[in-house]
Design a protein around this motif. Structure first.
Motif, mmCIF file in Angstrom:
data_model
loop_
_atom_site.group_PDB
_atom_site.id
_atom_site.type_symbol
_atom_site.label_atom_id
_atom_site.label_comp_id
_atom_site.label_asym_id
_atom_site.label_seq_id
_atom_site.Cartn_x
_atom_site.Cartn_y
_atom_site.Cartn_z
ATOM 1 N N UNK A 1 9.439 -26.856 -20.038
ATOM 2 C CA UNK A 1 10.485 -27.745 -20.522
ATOM 3 C C UNK A 1 11.716 -27.692 -19.642
ATOM 4 N N UNK A 2 12.659 -28.536 -19.964
ATOM 5 C CA UNK A 2 13.909 -28.557 -19.218
ATOM 6 C C UNK A 2 13.801 -29.391 -17.954
ATOM 7 N N UNK B 1 20.447 -32.253 -4.822
ATOM 8 C CA UNK B 1 21.561 -32.301 -5.777
ATOM 9 C C UNK B 1 21.230 -33.085 -7.041
ATOM 10 N N UNK B 2 20.007 -33.535 -7.172
ATOM 11 C CA UNK B 2 19.615 -34.384 -8.297
ATOM 12 C C UNK B 2 18.848 -33.594 -9.345
ATOM 13 N N UNK B 3 19.043 -34.000 -10.590
ATOM 14 C CA UNK B 3 18.295 -33.424 -11.705
ATOM 15 C C UNK B 3 17.127 -34.339 -12.039
ATOM 16 N N UNK B 4 15.952 -33.759 -12.157
ATOM 17 C CA UNK B 4 14.718 -34.510 -12.367
ATOM 18 C C UNK B 4 14.116 -34.112 -13.708
ATOM 19 N N UNK C 1 10.981 -31.428 -2.221
ATOM 20 C CA UNK C 1 10.457 -30.430 -3.167
ATOM 21 C C UNK C 1 11.225 -30.444 -4.489
ATOM 22 N N UNK C 2 10.511 -30.187 -5.559
ATOM 23 C CA UNK C 2 11.122 -29.977 -6.874
ATOM 24 C C UNK C 2 11.178 -28.479 -7.141
ATOM 25 N N UNK C 3 12.264 -28.041 -7.774
ATOM 26 C CA UNK C 3 12.444 -26.629 -8.101
ATOM 27 C C UNK C 3 12.833 -26.483 -9.563
ATOM 28 N N UNK C 4 12.424 -25.353 -10.156
ATOM 29 C CA UNK C 4 12.876 -25.026 -11.506
ATOM 30 C C UNK C 4 14.291 -24.487 -11.436
#
Length: 310
Positions: free
Chosen positions: A283-284, A290-293, A246-249
């Motif tokens: 944005x952002x 633990x990864x930034x996407x 999953x991706x999270x803001x």
């Protein structure tokens, strides 16, 4: 000297579709207009569920008196079985092409190297019925040329035509940078819709043709502005997440999920992810474990206009 790269794509395979009724048969099943397939032109399309969800991607390529369907090798028998359910009395024959390999070639001058114009879908036979076919990727000319070649001689043939053979991972890097999906690696079976997967922008849907399986949801999504998610290229800072992560803001809201990806030489990562358009518009960066996407919109991708307050 032109640096022309080529990879044999072992994850792709071929179905042969022959018979006088092949146009009528496939036209009522897939998202694109198969009447556009000629000796000089191939297309990209999807087979959907009746509810409009992704089942298979396929390239429909001319070959002699029939067509070759370039799709996922591991799922070819499933694709053949599903198509055969609709055969009824149609004069068509579907067989798995065991003797063929799918290859991709890319780099400066790739179209000219194979005698093709730089036009999406432009195709030509490479000789007789046993020699195969080359087609400029119908999705995006920048992707290069797809080729169906005799399996035993594919590598030697490519090298003989000036290509430098590289591992399939090199092609993955090329397609991921362009934002191009590769079947069920990126499009979730029975979940992703055609428009979420980019089939419209990548010339894989014809909204003017007659009925096909899954048409109702596809048309309703387009004309009612119901598209909420898109498959997008992403850069990864940290370990490349597994597909389905999953991706999270920043505040923990659902933002989509990771699909295929790879680690780059500099330690970063590149991949595709299904991204909620609301999260992208904010944005952002997003987070997966633990990864930034960071998602990116490629030049070919058309996104809905943001909603404005009345």
């Amino acid at each position: 000297m032109t640096d022309l790269c080529a990879s044999v794509l072992e994850t792709r395979g071929v179905l042969s579709l022959t018979g006088d009724d092949r146009v009528r048969f496939l036209q009522g099943l897939v998202t694109n207009n198969v009447e556009r397939v000629t000796a000089e032109h191939g297309i990209y399309a999807a087979l959907l569920t009746p509810q409009g969800k992704f089942l298979f991607d396929l390239f429909v390529l001319p070959h002699g008196e029939g067509w070759l369907l370039d799709s996922e090798a591991a799922r070819l028998e499933d694709l053949r079985a599903r198509l055969k359910k609709f055969k009824l009395r149609s004069q068509v024959d579907l067989t798995v092409g065991d003797g063929w390999s799918i290859a991709a070639a890319w780099g400066d001058g790739v179209c000219a190297a194979f005698g093709l114009p730089n036009v999406a879908g432009a195709a030509r036979a490479l000789g007789g019925a046993e020699a195969g076919v080359a087609v400029v990727d119908p999705r995006l000319p920048e992707a290069g040329v797809r080729l169906v070649l005799p399996a035993e001689t594919a590598g030697a043939w490519l090298e003989g035509h000036g290509a430098r053979l590289v591992p399939p991972e090199a092609y993955d890097r090329h397609r991921l940078a362009l934002g191009l999906p590769d079947g069920a690696r990126d499009l979730v079976v029975e979940k992703t819709t055609a428009l979420e997967g980019g089939f419209e922008d990548l010339h894989g849907v014809d909204f003017q043709k007659g009925c096909y399986m899954g048409q109702e949801l596809t048309a309703r999504t387009k004309y009612r502005g119901l598209l909420k998610r898109r498959l997008m290229p992403v850069s990864v800072d940290g370990p490349v997440p597994e597909p389905g992560t999953p991706l999270r803001t920043e505040v923990g809201k659902d933002a989509g999920e990771m699909r295929s990806g790879l680690v780059l030489e500099d330690g970063g990562g590149l991949g595709l992810a299904i991204v909620r358009l609301e999260a992208f518009a904010e944005g952002g960066s997003l987070h997966a474990g633990e990864s930034r996407i960071t998602p990116h919109r490629p030049d070919w991708m058309v996104l809905p206009e943001p909603a404005t307050a009345d």
